[in-house]
Design a protein around this motif. Structure first.
Motif, PDB file in Angstrom:
ATOM      1  N   PHE A  15       0.810  -1.208   0.000  1.00 18.18           N
ATOM      2  CA  PHE A  15       0.000   0.000   0.000  1.00 18.18           C
ATOM      3  C   PHE A  15       0.849   1.266   0.000  1.00 18.18           C
ATOM      4  N   VAL A  16       1.982   1.217   0.664  1.00 23.99           N
ATOM      5  CA  VAL A  16       2.870   2.386   0.700  1.00 23.99           C
ATOM      6  C   VAL A  16       3.263   2.807  -0.713  1.00 23.99           C
ATOM      7  N   GLN A  17       3.559   1.844  -1.576  1.00 22.70           N
ATOM      8  CA  GLN A  17       3.963   2.178  -2.947  1.00 22.70           C
ATOM      9  C   GLN A  17       2.832   2.863  -3.714  1.00 22.70           C
ATOM     10  N   THR A  18       1.597   2.419  -3.499  1.00 24.98           N
ATOM     11  CA  THR A  18       0.467   3.070  -4.187  1.00 24.98           C
ATOM     12  C   THR A  18       0.279   4.490  -3.674  1.00 24.98           C
ATOM     13  N   LYS A  24       0.737  10.806  -1.904  1.00 28.75           N
ATOM     14  CA  LYS A  24      -0.111  10.897  -0.726  1.00 28.75           C
ATOM     15  C   LYS A  24       0.534  10.275   0.512  1.00 28.75           C
ATOM     16  N   TYR A  25       1.742   9.781   0.371  1.00 28.59           N
ATOM     17  CA  TYR A  25       2.417   9.168   1.520  1.00 28.59           C
ATOM     18  C   TYR A  25       2.988  10.262   2.402  1.00 28.59           C
TER      19      TYR A  25
END
Length: 98
Positions: A15-18, A24-25
């Motif tokens: 999810f971090v990569q998305t 948005k991270y």
């Protein structure tokens, strides 16, 4: 110096990569950058002052820019894997830590 060059065989996708793709991270990385926070692969070069690794070792490491053919990891953060480990499953080691 103190690093391993690793030929990437598999990467963790999480999810971090998305979030990073969409900017948005919580950690904002300056553009341009390469995604990928972890990779499993074979050691192809060993830097000065690195001990405990050999060319051909199967390893797993984390950092930025792992979605590429080769990645450089500081040796202190690399996990040596058993030679019979399937590289496709190894990245899940880190994905579930978060």
């Amino acid at each position: 110096r103190g690093c391993l060059l690793v030929e990437v065989l598999a990467c963790g996708v999480d999810f971090v990569q998305t979030l990073m793709m969409q900017n948005k991270y919580q950690l904002k990385v300056p553009l341009p950058f390469t995604l990928g926070g972890e990779a499993t692969g074979k050691v192809v070069a060993i830097g000065e002052h690195v001990e405990g690794f050999e060319i051909g070792d199967l390893v797993h490491g984390a950092g930025f820019g792992c979605f590429c053919e080769y990645v450089e990891f500081p040796a202190f953060g690399v996990i040596k894997l058993a030679p019979n480990t399937d590289p496709v499953f190894a990245p899940s080691l880190y994905s579930y830590v978060t």
